[in-house]
Design an enzyme around this catalytic site. Sequence first.
Site, PDB file in Angstrom:
ATOM      1  N   ASN A 107      52.942  39.218  44.630  1.00  0.00           N
ATOM      2  CA  ASN A 107      53.114  38.863  43.588  1.00  0.00           C
ATOM      3  C   ASN A 107      52.137  40.063  42.706  1.00  0.00           C
ATOM      4  O   ASN A 107      50.813  39.985  43.070  1.00  0.00           O
ATOM      5  CB  ASN A 107      51.759  37.615  43.452  1.00  0.00           C
ATOM      6  CG  ASN A 107      51.640  36.782  42.581  1.00  0.00           C
ATOM      7  OD1 ASN A 107      51.485  37.320  41.305  1.00  0.00           O
ATOM      8  ND2 ASN A 107      50.603  36.073  42.499  1.00  0.00           N
TER       9      ASN A 107
ATOM     10  N   LYS B  44      50.681  39.432  40.234  1.00  0.00           N
ATOM     11  CA  LYS B  44      49.482  38.668  38.894  1.00  0.00           C
ATOM     12  C   LYS B  44      49.592  39.919  37.877  1.00  0.00           C
ATOM     13  O   LYS B  44      49.998  39.815  37.465  1.00  0.00           O
ATOM     14  CB  LYS B  44      47.849  39.215  39.375  1.00  0.00           C
ATOM     15  CG  LYS B  44      48.444  38.276  41.284  1.00  0.00           C
ATOM     16  CD  LYS B  44      46.951  38.292  41.758  1.00  0.00           C
ATOM     17  CE  LYS B  44      47.247  37.846  43.579  1.00  0.00           C
ATOM     18  NZ  LYS B  44      46.359  37.318  44.555  1.00  0.00           N
TER      19      LYS B  44
ATOM     20  N   HIS C 290      50.078  28.613  42.089  1.00  0.00           N
ATOM     21  CA  HIS C 290      49.267  29.669  42.400  1.00  0.00           C
ATOM     22  C   HIS C 290      47.750  28.608  42.653  1.00  0.00           C
ATOM     23  O   HIS C 290      47.434  28.801  41.701  1.00  0.00           O
ATOM     24  CB  HIS C 290      49.703  30.364  41.953  1.00  0.00           C
ATOM     25  CG  HIS C 290      48.720  31.967  42.754  1.00  0.00           C
ATOM     26  ND1 HIS C 290      47.125  32.095  42.833  1.00  0.00           N
ATOM     27  CD2 HIS C 290      49.327  32.494  43.821  1.00  0.00           C
ATOM     28  CE1 HIS C 290      46.939  32.700  43.907  1.00  0.00           C
ATOM     29  NE2 HIS C 290      48.496  33.440  44.259  1.00  0.00           N
TER      30      HIS C 290
ATOM     31  N   GLU D 291      45.390  30.379  42.044  1.00  0.00           N
ATOM     32  CA  GLU D 291      44.618  30.627  40.762  1.00  0.00           C
ATOM     33  C   GLU D 291      44.776  30.166  39.355  1.00  0.00           C
ATOM     34  O   GLU D 291      44.215  29.770  38.420  1.00  0.00           O
ATOM     35  CB  GLU D 291      44.692  32.464  40.174  1.00  0.00           C
ATOM     36  CG  GLU D 291      44.165  33.756  41.227  1.00  0.00           C
ATOM     37  CD  GLU D 291      44.874  34.759  41.531  1.00  0.00           C
ATOM     38  OE1 GLU D 291      45.913  34.888  40.971  1.00  0.00           O
ATOM     39  OE2 GLU D 291      44.803  35.076  43.261  1.00  0.00           O
TER      40      GLU D 291
ATOM     41  N   GLU E 251      48.808  29.173  51.010  1.00  0.00           N
ATOM     42  CA  GLU E 251      47.844  30.738  50.530  1.00  0.00           C
ATOM     43  C   GLU E 251      46.586  30.118  51.376  1.00  0.00           C
ATOM     44  O   GLU E 251      45.958  29.407  49.858  1.00  0.00           O
ATOM     45  CB  GLU E 251      48.202  31.043  49.684  1.00  0.00           C
ATOM     46  CG  GLU E 251      49.457  31.893  49.330  1.00  0.00           C
ATOM     47  CD  GLU E 251      48.992  32.999  48.057  1.00  0.00           C
ATOM     48  OE1 GLU E 251      49.714  33.331  48.687  1.00  0.00           O
ATOM     49  OE2 GLU E 251      49.036  31.976  46.789  1.00  0.00           O
TER      50      GLU E 251
ATOM     51  N   GLY F 197      42.463  38.186  48.367  1.00  0.00           N
ATOM     52  CA  GLY F 197      42.341  38.825  47.602  1.00  0.00           C
ATOM     53  C   GLY F 197      40.519  39.459  47.504  1.00  0.00           C
ATOM     54  O   GLY F 197      40.062  40.404  47.608  1.00  0.00           O
TER      55      GLY F 197
ATOM     56  N   SER G 197      45.369  38.581  52.170  1.00  0.00           N
ATOM     57  CA  SER G 197      45.951  39.408  51.845  1.00  0.00           C
ATOM     58  C   SER G 197      46.279  39.987  53.672  1.00  0.00           C
ATOM     59  O   SER G 197      46.174  40.313  54.529  1.00  0.00           O
ATOM     60  CB  SER G 197      44.288  39.542  52.825  1.00  0.00           C
ATOM     61  OG  SER G 197      42.677  39.596  51.767  1.00  0.00           O
TER      62      SER G 197
HETATM   63  P1  13P Z   1      46.238  38.977  48.463  1.00  0.00           P
HETATM   64  O1  13P Z   1      47.371  39.860  49.258  1.00  0.00           O
HETATM   65  O2  13P Z   1      46.098  40.548  46.887  1.00  0.00           O
HETATM   66  O3  13P Z   1      45.198  38.833  48.526  1.00  0.00           O
HETATM   67  O4  13P Z   1      46.532  38.035  47.719  1.00  0.00           O
HETATM   68  C1  13P Z   1      47.328  36.965  48.179  1.00  0.00           C
HETATM   69  C2  13P Z   1      47.772  35.879  46.428  1.00  0.00           C
HETATM   70  O5  13P Z   1      48.062  35.176  45.862  1.00  0.00           O
HETATM   71  C3  13P Z   1      49.234  36.230  46.353  1.00  0.00           C
HETATM   72  O6  13P Z   1      50.153  34.938  45.970  1.00  0.00           O
END
Ligand code: 13P
Length: 254
Positions: free
Chosen positions: A10, A12, A97, A99, A169, A175, A215
Amino acid sequence: MTRKKIVAGNWKMNLDYAEGISLFSEIVNIVRDEKKGDQLAVICAPFIHLNSLAKLGGDTVKIGAQNCHQNESGAYTGETSAKMIKSVGCEYVIIGHSERRQYFAESDELLAQKTVIALQNGLTPLFCIGETLDERNNGTYFEVLKSQLTNGVFGLNAEDFAKIVIAYEPVWAIGTGLTATAEQAQEVHAFIRKEIAAKYDASVADATSILYGGSCNPKNAAELFAQADIDGGLIGGASLKSRDFADIVKTFNA
Ligand code: 13P
Protein backbone atom coordinates in the site's frame (compact mmCIF):
# COMPACT_ATOMS: atom_id res chain seq x y z
CA MET A 1 -8.05 -26.20 1.55
CA THR A 2 -5.24 -24.05 0.33
CA ARG A 3 -6.04 -20.39 0.53
CA LYS A 4 -4.17 -17.76 -1.46
CA LYS A 5 -0.97 -16.32 0.00
CA ILE A 6 -0.85 -12.61 -0.76
CA VAL A 7 1.69 -9.85 -0.17
CA ALA A 8 0.10 -6.51 -1.02
CA GLY A 9 1.88 -3.17 -0.89
CA ASN A 10 0.00 0.00 0.00
CA TRP A 11 1.90 3.00 -1.29
CA LYS A 12 -0.60 5.42 0.37
CA MET A 13 -0.14 9.05 -0.84
CA ASN A 14 3.51 8.70 -1.86
CA LEU A 15 5.53 8.91 -5.09
CA ASP A 16 4.92 11.16 -8.09
CA TYR A 17 4.18 9.52 -11.43
CA ALA A 18 7.80 9.03 -12.56
CA GLU A 19 8.84 7.74 -9.13
CA GLY A 20 5.93 5.31 -9.11
CA ILE A 21 6.77 3.89 -12.54
CA SER A 22 10.41 3.53 -11.60
CA LEU A 23 9.78 1.80 -8.26
CA PHE A 24 7.16 -0.47 -9.77
CA SER A 25 9.46 -1.50 -12.64
CA GLU A 26 12.12 -2.46 -10.10
CA ILE A 27 9.61 -4.46 -8.08
CA VAL A 28 8.36 -6.32 -11.18
CA ASN A 29 11.91 -7.19 -12.24
CA ILE A 30 12.99 -8.51 -8.85
CA VAL A 31 9.75 -10.40 -8.21
CA ARG A 32 9.89 -11.95 -11.70
CA ASP A 33 13.46 -13.13 -11.12
CA GLU A 34 13.25 -14.24 -7.52
CA LYS A 35 9.71 -15.31 -6.59
CA LYS A 36 9.31 -19.06 -6.40
CA GLY A 37 5.84 -20.21 -5.51
CA ASP A 38 2.24 -19.30 -6.12
CA GLN A 39 2.04 -16.37 -3.69
CA LEU A 40 0.49 -13.24 -5.20
CA ALA A 41 2.27 -9.89 -5.22
CA VAL A 42 0.00 -6.84 -5.42
CA ILE A 43 0.75 -3.12 -5.39
CA CYS A 44 -2.02 -0.72 -4.37
CA ALA A 45 -1.03 2.62 -5.84
CA PRO A 46 -2.53 6.12 -6.08
CA PHE A 47 -5.16 6.47 -8.83
CA ILE A 48 -2.80 8.50 -11.02
CA HIS A 49 -0.46 5.52 -11.39
CA LEU A 50 -2.91 2.69 -11.89
CA ASN A 51 -3.38 2.70 -15.66
CA SER A 52 0.34 2.55 -16.39
CA LEU A 53 1.20 0.09 -13.64
CA ALA A 54 -1.50 -2.34 -14.72
CA LYS A 55 0.10 -2.47 -18.17
CA LEU A 56 3.61 -3.00 -16.73
CA GLY A 57 2.79 -5.60 -14.09
CA GLY A 58 1.44 -8.37 -16.29
CA ASP A 59 0.92 -11.53 -14.30
CA THR A 60 3.95 -10.81 -12.10
CA VAL A 61 2.59 -8.05 -9.91
CA LYS A 62 -1.15 -7.36 -9.72
CA ILE A 63 -2.54 -3.87 -9.21
CA GLY A 64 -5.00 -2.44 -6.74
CA ALA A 65 -6.49 0.92 -5.84
CA GLN A 66 -6.61 2.26 -2.28
CA ASN A 67 -10.25 3.36 -2.27
CA CYS A 68 -13.33 3.61 -4.47
CA HIS A 69 -16.62 5.48 -4.33
CA GLN A 70 -19.73 3.67 -3.11
CA ASN A 71 -21.87 4.60 -6.11
CA GLU A 72 -21.65 3.34 -9.67
CA SER A 73 -21.30 6.78 -11.29
CA GLY A 74 -22.72 10.28 -11.11
CA ALA A 75 -22.22 13.81 -9.84
CA TYR A 76 -19.56 13.15 -7.19
CA THR A 77 -16.85 15.62 -8.09
CA GLY A 78 -13.36 14.36 -7.43
CA GLU A 79 -14.32 10.72 -6.84
CA THR A 80 -13.27 7.55 -8.66
CA SER A 81 -15.61 4.63 -9.29
CA ALA A 82 -14.95 0.90 -9.01
CA LYS A 83 -15.86 0.60 -12.70
CA MET A 84 -13.14 3.11 -13.65
CA ILE A 85 -10.60 1.26 -11.52
CA LYS A 86 -11.53 -2.06 -13.11
CA SER A 87 -11.40 -0.54 -16.59
CA VAL A 88 -7.65 0.14 -16.41
CA GLY A 89 -6.83 -3.44 -15.44
CA CYS A 90 -6.85 -3.31 -11.65
CA GLU A 91 -7.94 -6.42 -9.80
CA TYR A 92 -7.93 -5.26 -6.18
CA VAL A 93 -9.13 -2.35 -4.06
CA ILE A 94 -8.35 -1.59 -0.42
CA ILE A 95 -11.54 -0.79 1.48
CA GLY A 96 -11.78 0.42 5.06
CA HIS A 97 -8.15 1.26 5.75
CA SER A 98 -7.92 2.83 9.21
CA GLU A 99 -6.62 6.06 7.63
CA ARG A 100 -9.87 6.28 5.62
CA ARG A 101 -11.91 5.48 8.71
CA GLN A 102 -10.03 8.04 10.81
CA TYR A 103 -9.32 10.98 8.45
CA PHE A 104 -12.31 10.64 6.12
CA ALA A 105 -14.87 9.46 8.68
CA GLU A 106 -15.71 6.33 6.70
CA SER A 107 -18.27 4.30 8.64
CA ASP A 108 -18.81 0.55 8.57
CA GLU A 109 -22.06 1.14 6.69
CA LEU A 110 -20.33 3.20 3.99
CA LEU A 111 -17.59 0.56 3.72
CA ALA A 112 -20.23 -2.13 3.30
CA GLN A 113 -21.59 -0.19 0.29
CA LYS A 114 -18.09 0.22 -1.16
CA THR A 115 -17.49 -3.51 -0.79
CA VAL A 116 -20.68 -4.34 -2.69
CA ILE A 117 -19.91 -1.95 -5.56
CA ALA A 118 -16.33 -3.24 -5.80
CA LEU A 119 -17.58 -6.83 -6.06
CA GLN A 120 -20.22 -5.86 -8.61
CA ASN A 121 -17.43 -4.46 -10.76
CA GLY A 122 -15.25 -7.54 -10.49
CA LEU A 123 -12.68 -6.12 -8.06
CA THR A 124 -11.38 -8.08 -5.06
CA PRO A 125 -11.81 -5.96 -1.91
CA LEU A 126 -8.93 -6.05 0.59
CA PHE A 127 -11.16 -5.20 3.54
CA CYS A 128 -9.28 -3.74 6.52
CA ILE A 129 -10.20 -3.98 10.17
CA GLY A 130 -8.20 -3.11 13.26
CA GLU A 131 -8.35 -1.75 16.78
CA THR A 132 -6.77 1.38 18.25
CA LEU A 133 -4.21 1.30 21.06
CA ASP A 134 -6.91 2.26 23.60
CA GLU A 135 -9.13 -0.57 22.42
CA ARG A 136 -6.25 -3.02 22.69
CA ASN A 137 -5.30 -1.78 26.16
CA ASN A 138 -8.83 -1.76 27.56
CA GLY A 139 -9.49 -5.26 26.24
CA THR A 140 -12.36 -4.39 23.91
CA TYR A 141 -10.51 -5.28 20.72
CA PHE A 142 -12.37 -8.49 19.97
CA GLU A 143 -15.70 -6.65 20.22
CA VAL A 144 -14.41 -3.85 18.00
CA LEU A 145 -13.15 -6.27 15.35
CA LYS A 146 -16.34 -8.30 15.46
CA SER A 147 -18.45 -5.21 14.98
CA GLN A 148 -16.27 -4.06 12.02
CA LEU A 149 -16.80 -7.48 10.43
CA THR A 150 -20.52 -7.64 11.21
CA ASN A 151 -21.33 -4.17 9.92
CA GLY A 152 -18.74 -4.08 7.13
CA VAL A 153 -18.81 -7.45 5.39
CA PHE A 154 -21.08 -9.97 7.09
CA GLY A 155 -24.03 -8.58 5.13
CA LEU A 156 -22.59 -10.34 2.07
CA ASN A 157 -23.90 -13.74 1.08
CA ALA A 158 -21.43 -16.62 1.27
CA GLU A 159 -20.74 -16.57 -2.46
CA ASP A 160 -19.71 -12.91 -2.36
CA PHE A 161 -17.87 -13.20 0.94
CA ALA A 162 -15.73 -15.91 -0.63
CA LYS A 163 -14.40 -13.30 -3.07
CA ILE A 164 -12.99 -10.89 -0.49
CA VAL A 165 -9.73 -10.75 1.43
CA ILE A 166 -9.57 -9.54 5.04
CA ALA A 167 -6.63 -7.50 6.33
CA TYR A 168 -6.06 -7.18 10.07
CA GLU A 169 -4.20 -3.93 10.68
CA PRO A 170 -3.95 -2.91 14.33
CA VAL A 171 -3.98 0.90 14.21
CA TRP A 172 -1.26 1.08 16.87
CA ALA A 173 1.10 -0.88 14.61
CA ILE A 174 0.65 1.17 11.43
CA GLY A 175 3.65 3.32 10.59
CA THR A 176 4.86 3.18 14.18
CA GLY A 177 7.53 0.50 13.96
CA LEU A 178 5.53 -1.32 16.67
CA THR A 179 4.64 -4.64 15.05
CA ALA A 180 2.12 -6.93 16.67
CA THR A 181 3.98 -9.98 17.91
CA ALA A 182 3.37 -13.15 15.95
CA GLU A 183 1.32 -14.43 18.92
CA GLN A 184 -0.80 -11.27 19.12
CA ALA A 185 -1.47 -11.35 15.37
CA GLN A 186 -2.20 -15.08 15.31
CA GLU A 187 -4.64 -14.71 18.21
CA VAL A 188 -6.64 -12.14 16.27
CA HIS A 189 -6.42 -13.96 12.92
CA ALA A 190 -7.74 -17.14 14.56
CA PHE A 191 -10.55 -15.08 16.11
CA ILE A 192 -11.45 -13.58 12.71
CA ARG A 193 -11.49 -17.02 11.11
CA LYS A 194 -13.70 -18.34 13.93
CA GLU A 195 -16.15 -15.48 13.42
CA ILE A 196 -16.26 -16.17 9.68
CA ALA A 197 -16.96 -19.86 10.38
CA ALA A 198 -19.75 -18.90 12.80
CA LYS A 199 -21.32 -16.51 10.28
CA TYR A 200 -20.88 -18.69 7.16
CA ASP A 201 -19.27 -22.10 7.63
CA ALA A 202 -15.91 -23.74 8.18
CA SER A 203 -15.15 -24.17 4.49
CA VAL A 204 -15.70 -20.46 3.78
CA ALA A 205 -13.53 -19.58 6.79
CA ASP A 206 -10.82 -21.97 5.67
CA ALA A 207 -10.74 -20.47 2.20
CA THR A 208 -10.53 -16.82 3.32
CA SER A 209 -7.13 -15.15 3.06
CA ILE A 210 -6.45 -13.01 6.13
CA LEU A 211 -3.49 -10.64 5.81
CA TYR A 212 -1.58 -8.91 8.61
CA GLY A 213 -0.59 -5.24 8.29
CA GLY A 214 1.34 -2.88 10.56
CA SER A 215 5.11 -2.30 10.46
CA CYS A 216 5.64 -5.57 8.60
CA ASN A 217 9.16 -5.73 7.15
CA PRO A 218 11.61 -8.29 5.71
CA LYS A 219 12.88 -9.09 9.21
CA ASN A 220 9.58 -9.89 10.91
CA ALA A 221 7.57 -11.22 7.93
CA ALA A 222 8.78 -14.82 8.17
CA GLU A 223 7.67 -15.27 11.76
CA LEU A 224 4.32 -13.58 11.15
CA PHE A 225 3.59 -15.49 7.94
CA ALA A 226 4.50 -18.80 9.59
CA GLN A 227 1.43 -18.51 11.85
CA ALA A 228 -1.41 -20.88 11.01
CA ASP A 229 -3.98 -18.18 10.27
CA ILE A 230 -1.79 -15.49 8.69
CA ASP A 231 -1.91 -15.70 4.90
CA GLY A 232 0.30 -12.78 4.00
CA GLY A 233 0.67 -9.08 4.59
CA LEU A 234 -0.51 -5.59 3.72
CA ILE A 235 2.70 -3.61 3.62
CA GLY A 236 2.99 0.18 3.95
CA GLY A 237 6.45 1.71 4.40
CA ALA A 238 8.40 -1.36 3.27
CA SER A 239 6.50 -1.43 -0.05
CA LEU A 240 8.21 1.84 -0.98
CA LYS A 241 11.55 0.02 -1.22
CA SER A 242 11.77 -2.53 -4.02
CA ARG A 243 14.25 -4.79 -2.24
CA ASP A 244 12.27 -4.84 1.00
CA PHE A 245 8.94 -5.48 -0.68
CA ALA A 246 10.37 -8.26 -2.86
CA ASP A 247 12.02 -9.85 0.16
CA ILE A 248 8.67 -9.91 1.95
CA VAL A 249 7.10 -11.54 -1.13
CA LYS A 250 9.94 -14.08 -1.10
CA THR A 251 9.07 -15.07 2.47
CA PHE A 252 6.62 -17.50 0.82
CA ASN A 253 9.17 -18.91 -1.64
CA ALA A 254 8.78 -22.66 -1.84
P1 13P B 1 3.18 0.25 7.63
O1 13P B 1 3.65 -1.04 7.03
O2 13P B 1 3.91 1.45 7.13
O3 13P B 1 3.07 0.17 9.11
O4 13P B 1 1.66 0.46 7.08
C1 13P B 1 0.78 -0.59 7.15
C2 13P B 1 -0.43 -0.21 6.38
O5 13P B 1 -1.16 0.69 6.77
C3 13P B 1 -0.70 -0.94 5.14
O6 13P B 1 -2.00 -0.67 4.68
